[in-house]
Every structure is written in C-alpha cells, then in structure tokens.
Design a protein around this motif. Sequence first.
Motif, PDB file in Angstrom:
ATOM      1  N   HIS A 202      62.545  94.008  17.947  1.00  0.00           N
ATOM      2  CA  HIS A 202      63.567  93.007  18.225  1.00  0.00           C
ATOM      3  C   HIS A 202      63.159  91.606  17.804  1.00  0.00           C
ATOM      4  O   HIS A 202      64.006  90.804  17.410  1.00  0.00           O
ATOM      5  CB  HIS A 202      63.981  93.001  19.700  1.00  0.00           C
ATOM      6  N   TYR A 205      64.070  91.370  14.322  1.00  0.00           N
ATOM      7  CA  TYR A 205      65.529  91.215  14.280  1.00  0.00           C
ATOM      8  C   TYR A 205      65.930  89.770  14.573  1.00  0.00           C
ATOM      9  O   TYR A 205      66.645  89.131  13.799  1.00  0.00           O
ATOM     10  CB  TYR A 205      66.148  92.170  15.300  1.00  0.00           C
ATOM     11  N   ASN A 210      69.017  87.621  13.539  1.00  0.00           N
ATOM     12  CA  ASN A 210      69.753  88.804  14.008  1.00  0.00           C
ATOM     13  C   ASN A 210      70.189  89.706  12.849  1.00  0.00           C
ATOM     14  O   ASN A 210      71.362  90.091  12.739  1.00  0.00           O
ATOM     15  CB  ASN A 210      70.954  88.401  14.859  1.00  0.00           C
ATOM     16  N   GLN A 212      69.755  93.296  11.156  1.00  0.00           N
ATOM     17  CA  GLN A 212      69.267  94.669  11.212  1.00  0.00           C
ATOM     18  C   GLN A 212      68.722  95.102   9.853  1.00  0.00           C
ATOM     19  O   GLN A 212      67.792  95.903   9.765  1.00  0.00           O
ATOM     20  CB  GLN A 212      70.373  95.612  11.670  1.00  0.00           C
ATOM     21  N   VAL A 215      65.109  94.370   9.721  1.00  0.00           N
ATOM     22  CA  VAL A 215      64.317  95.339  10.490  1.00  0.00           C
ATOM     23  C   VAL A 215      63.943  96.531   9.618  1.00  0.00           C
ATOM     24  O   VAL A 215      62.780  96.945   9.558  1.00  0.00           O
ATOM     25  CB  VAL A 215      65.100  95.807  11.741  1.00  0.00           C
ATOM     26  N   ILE A 249      70.556  96.925  17.503  1.00  0.00           N
ATOM     27  CA  ILE A 249      69.674  97.666  16.589  1.00  0.00           C
ATOM     28  C   ILE A 249      69.955  99.155  16.726  1.00  0.00           C
ATOM     29  O   ILE A 249      70.002  99.689  17.841  1.00  0.00           O
ATOM     30  CB  ILE A 249      68.188  97.381  16.907  1.00  0.00           C
TER      31      ILE A 249
END
Length: 304
Positions: A202, A205, A210, A212, A215, A249
């Motif tokens: 996270h 992320y 933010n 994904q 990630v 996520i």
Amino acid sequence: MKRRNFIAAVPVLGMIQKFESVKETFPISSNSYNWGTFYSRESKVWGENLDADMAAYVKTGLQAYEPSLGSAEEATKLIAVLKKYHIKMPSVYIGSVLHEEEQVEKSIKTILEIAEVVKNYGTKIIVTNPNPIAWGSDKLKSDEQLTLQAKALEKIGKSLKMNGLKLAYHTHDVELKAGAREFHHMLQNTSPENLYFCMDVHWVYRGSQNSQLAVFDVLKMYGDRIIELHIRQSKNGIWQEVFTSDGDIDFKKFALELLKKNLKPHLVIEQCLEKNSPNTMNAFEAHTIDLKEIRDTFKLVLKP
C-alpha cells in the motif's frame, strides 16, 4: 560421488541452496504498528503490558509476530514473553538513519546487536526502512546522501548474511517521490544477495499517487528480490479496519502474479488505522478477520 563430479556440482548446489533458503515459508505474522494504532484509538498503549498484549494477540489465531525493535534489551524482554505464548518471530523491523555520516555506524551497531539476539529465537529476516530527512516532510535526500545510504545497506546486508540472516529494504511513500529516485537507487545499487525487498504494497500504491499500475510494475521489476510483504487495504484511499481482497488494490490479482513468478514471501499483516478509518471493532476482532481473509486470498501462495 567422485571428487571431480562433486567439485563440478558445487556451484549448482550453491544455487539450489540459495533458492531454497529464499523460499523458506513462515506462519503469517502481524506487525506491531497496526496493533498500536488500534490501541491508541482506545487511549491504550500497545506493548505497555507485554504479557496481556501477547495473551490477546495469540487468541486471534496468529502464530507469529513482527515487532519494531530499538535495542537488544528490548528484543530480549519480548522474546521471553513470546516463548510463553509459543509465538514465533520470523522477522523484525528495525529503524535506521543511514543518510547521515555521523549516524550510520550507530545504526549499524544497533541492527547487528539486535540481530545477534533475535537470530537465536529463529528470526531470519531483518526489515529496515531508512529514516527520511524528517517524518511527514517532503524534503528529499541529496544524491550524496543516497549514495551513502545504499553503501550502508550493502554493508549491513553482507554482515547479516554471514550470520544466516537476510536484510530487507522497506519503504513508505516519500521514497517514491521525484521519480522514485531513492527507492530505485537502493535496489539498483546494492547486491540482490545482500539486500532483499520487503514490499509494503500500500505504501507503493500511495507513494505513486494511488496507482495500482505502479504496484504491479514494482512487482514486475523487483519481484525476484521480494522476501516479505506488508499487507494493507484501503477503499477510496482510506485505510480500512480489516483486510479484504477487493478494494483499491486487487490483491487476488496480486497473489496470482506471485504464483506466476513462483514467489512465496513472508506475509505480514499491517492493516493500520488512520484519521478517517472506520471505527466499528477492536484490534482483536479486526486481526481475527485479517488472518482469515489473508489466508483465503493468498491460499495458493501459502501452499508448501
């Protein structure tokens, strides 16, 4: 085996042993930080009464724990209580200051002193997140400071490796700023055999505004160095009280990608609270659910 054949096999055996050691599996752990956030919400202090805290902890079904440790003495005190409740400690988290010349040796000394204690209790992974310039600040380290920090991580990792331990690099969000220059420099300028990666999913992320996509790109780039995951979920950018596979996520997809790469990292629950998190349950209730949900989400990853 003849001597000639044995000598020829040594490099291969070494590679197999290295591979198997990285694939070593541990029970799902929980980090101490998340428990602290729940206790703080109730105006209590996690760790103030270790015996009572660990008695509550073990009732969730959790069999392993990742503490944040500041000294060898603190580690010794904790281990005595963990033994009482048969709680394992596969990994520990230790803070460090590695970008300031006058602080580096002090941090190295602390990490190695703690490692000497915890290795006797079965700890295999030492996680460190080198301190930023200032917590909560966007101020970034200079190139010179990043060079110093990477060299220090390499040095620590090499020392720990000689003692049968692995150093894992952890980040928050600030390391992902300015083109993720700090994050990439640490992993691009250290040896994979001396520095592994504890991916706090996270924070990657959030540190990528933010994203994904970021990630999964980080997993693609550095998956072969991941030895541990810190697992947390959010919805609409806010940390939730409990982990769910569906949220900001896609953890089911994440688990599938781990399988494709044949990665079986140590799983550590870090479902913490922040200002706008829901307030419907206590730490015991939340972590009981976390454990069940993470077992289900990562069930194929957890298979021996």
